[in-house]
Design an enzyme around this catalytic site. Structure first.
Site, mmCIF file in Angstrom:
data_model
loop_
_atom_site.group_PDB
_atom_site.id
_atom_site.type_symbol
_atom_site.label_atom_id
_atom_site.label_comp_id
_atom_site.label_asym_id
_atom_site.label_seq_id
_atom_site.Cartn_x
_atom_site.Cartn_y
_atom_site.Cartn_z
ATOM 1 N N CYS A 132 -2.501 8.394 3.800
ATOM 2 C CA CYS A 132 -2.463 8.111 2.368
ATOM 3 C C CYS A 132 -3.816 8.391 1.727
ATOM 4 O O CYS A 132 -3.911 8.594 0.525
ATOM 5 C CB CYS A 132 -2.022 6.677 2.114
ATOM 6 S SG CYS A 132 -2.929 5.459 3.075
ATOM 7 N N GLU A 147 0.880 -1.171 0.000
ATOM 8 C CA GLU A 147 0.000 0.000 0.000
ATOM 9 C C GLU A 147 0.912 1.213 0.000
ATOM 10 O O GLU A 147 1.697 1.409 0.910
ATOM 11 C CB GLU A 147 -0.901 -0.026 1.237
ATOM 12 C CG GLU A 147 -2.139 0.843 1.093
ATOM 13 C CD GLU A 147 -1.901 2.283 1.476
ATOM 14 O OE1 GLU A 147 -1.601 3.081 0.546
ATOM 15 O OE2 GLU A 147 -1.996 2.616 2.651
#
Length: 515
Positions: free
Chosen positions: A320, A286
């Site tokens: 994020c 990720e």
């Protein structure tokens, strides 16, 4: 029957008893500030000569704690220990592995405010952000424990007369967990326990800026009954220890959360078959995002402004999934911009130990320098509407910053800043807004604020992100409710907290028996 999963509730700090409990958690954390923590290899505490010192980003002179810093020799010992422990751990029944996660979740739930307070101290998280991080860690443990119980008998396949067929999942082997500093409990714990409950053994290398919460989590896993060698704790530098662990021929998979550049480096290194390696390594990654909230002319404008501000500036934009871009159609552009600026100027920034502060610091001097550099870029690329100032005399504090009238191809609209900065761009119409939103190499989260059903359905089809939210902000995925992971340079779309996440840590085995 597996008990239904229900996510850990967030704490209501408007209630005095919860406020008192959190303050008590802070006092508990203060009582052990400055302590030293060892590595954990094969169940043994190991001291290293070199140390990693963790500082409070809101008060950069305050030492949170010190951990031993692993070198390659110690990393090798951890890999060997994990490899040996795998031979017995892989045969432990899923029910027993799940029980350890349930016990660990119960321990952290009892110490919830202490762990949250540690996140406030070590990561600079305001109360609500820290509470959400701890709740998510509990969620991951509960959710993955229940998932393995659902999967333990495999998946039904067809059999024929005289033939019995089975489709089972078996663990992969030794996994390397490289966890981030921005969710130093939730993501670190979630990626670790997902691997462990699936029957793998792990070597955990946490982020060097937040190693103390990881050390405390490892203590919890030991207390919960995890056997020696299943979880090995080796903080260290990425260049020395990280590369060594990724390259090692005994490494079967790498689970990484962090920046695009580091993720690409890991992916490339993992693809090389080392001497003695008899598999292709799996990478679960990720890697960040450049996330957009799109506002239509038929949107609830108050909801739009609130969604942009909370998504952009929650935890100082260090997510994020943070809204670092807002794209607003021209009919409502100035009105939305004015409301966003108004709300932003009401935000209070300061030491996150004080409940009234919505925003705390950025994580360290490097992050501070990077964000302030992007603010200078923004002054050339857009119209500064709020913020633009920083103060690193005591901690690493940056005011929530808004730039308006930014062009879609500007650096501020394309590059991940990872700080409290949002760029706002104008679109001719909704189709143009979606086009701008997709104009990025990332594809993690996005949101659409609109009451137009046709536009919502258009976004569902055309907005190319792994997590699309309608009429809410683009942060705050809940385990089991909004499985999380993105497209393109946001990673491998691994969907943490989703129904097929554990499968990534296993391989399928078909068994066919003739009678």
């Amino acid at each position: 029957m597996v008990q239904a999963y229900k996510h850990e509730p967030f704490t209501d700090f408007s209630r005095s008893n919860n406020e008192i409990a959190y303050l008590e958690g802070l006092e508990e954390v203060k009582s052990y500030l400055g302590q030293e923590y060892d590595l954990l290899i094969n169940g043994e505490r190991v001291k290293a000569e070199e140390k990693i010192v963790s500082y409070n980003p809101a008060d950069k002179q305050e030492v949170i704690g010190t951990v031993s810093k692993a070198n390659r020799e110690l990393a090798e010992q951890a890999i060997v220990a994990a490899s040996e422990a795998f031979e017995s751990w892989r045969k432990v029944k899923p029910e027993s592995r799940a029980d350890i996660l349930f016990r660990a979740a119960a321990i952290i739930r009892r110490r919830k405010h202490e762990f949250s307070a540690l996140l406030t101290k070590e990561a600079g998280k305001p109360w609500n952000e820290a509470d959400g991080d701890t709740a998510e860690a509990i969620d991951f443990m509960e959710f993955y424990a229940r998932q393995i119980l659902k999967m333990k008998n495999g998946i039904s396949v067809e059999s024929r007369p005289g033939e019995h067929n089975q489709y089972q999942y078996v663990p992969l082997g030794v996994g390397i967990i490289i966890s981030p500093w921005n969710f130093p409990l939730a993501i670190m714990a979630g990626t670790t326990v997902a691997a462990i409950v699936s029957g793998n053994t792990v070597v955990l290398k946490p982020a060097s800026t937040t190693p103390i919460v990881a050390a405390k989590f490892v203590e919890v896993m030991v207390e919960a009954g995890l056997p020696a060698g299943v979880l090995n704790f080796v903080p260290g530098s990425g260049a020395e220890v990280g590369d060594y662990l990724v390259d090692h021929p005994k490494t079967r998979f790498i689970s990484f959360t962090g920046s695009r550049d580091v993720g690409m480096r890991i992916y490339e290194r993992a693809s090389k078959v080392q001497k003695g390696q008899i598999w292709l390594k799996r990478v679960i990654a990720e890697m960040g995002g450049k996330d957009t909230i799109v506002v239509d002319r038929e949107a609830n404008l108050d909801l739009a402004a609130e969604s942009i501000v909370k998504s952009a500036f929650g935890f100082s934009g260090q997510k994020c999934s943070a809204c670092s871009r807002a794209v607003v159609v021209e009919e409502v552009y100035e009105e939305v911009l004015a409301r966003v600026v108004q709300l932003t100027k009401q935000l209070r920034v300061g030491n996150p130990e004080a409940k009234e502060h919505f925003m705390g610091p950025v994580i360290d001097a490097s992050a501070y320098k990077k964000v302030m550099h992007y603010i200078e870029i923004g002054k050339k690329e857009g119209r500064l509407m709020a913020g633009g100032e920083g103060d690193d005399s005591q901690g690493y504090f940056i005011q929530p910053t808004i730039f308006a009238d930014v062009e879609p191809n500007a650096r501020l609209m394309q590059e991940e800043i990872f700080g409290p900065v949002v760029a706002i761009a104008k679109a001719k119409d909704f189709a143009h807004a979606i086009e701008i939103a997709n104009n990025t190499e990332y594809g993690l989260t996005g949101a659409v604020i609109s009451t137009n059903r046709a536009h919502i359905e258009q976004a569902q089809e055309d907005f190319h992100v792994g997590n699309l939210y309608v009429n809410r902000g683009c942060t705050g995925a809940i385990v089991g409710y909004q499985p999380f992971g993105g497209f393109n340079m946001s990673g491998t779309d691994s969907k943490a907290g989703g129904p097929d996440y554990l499968v990534l840590h296993m391989q399928a085995k078909t068994i066919s028996e003739m009678y």
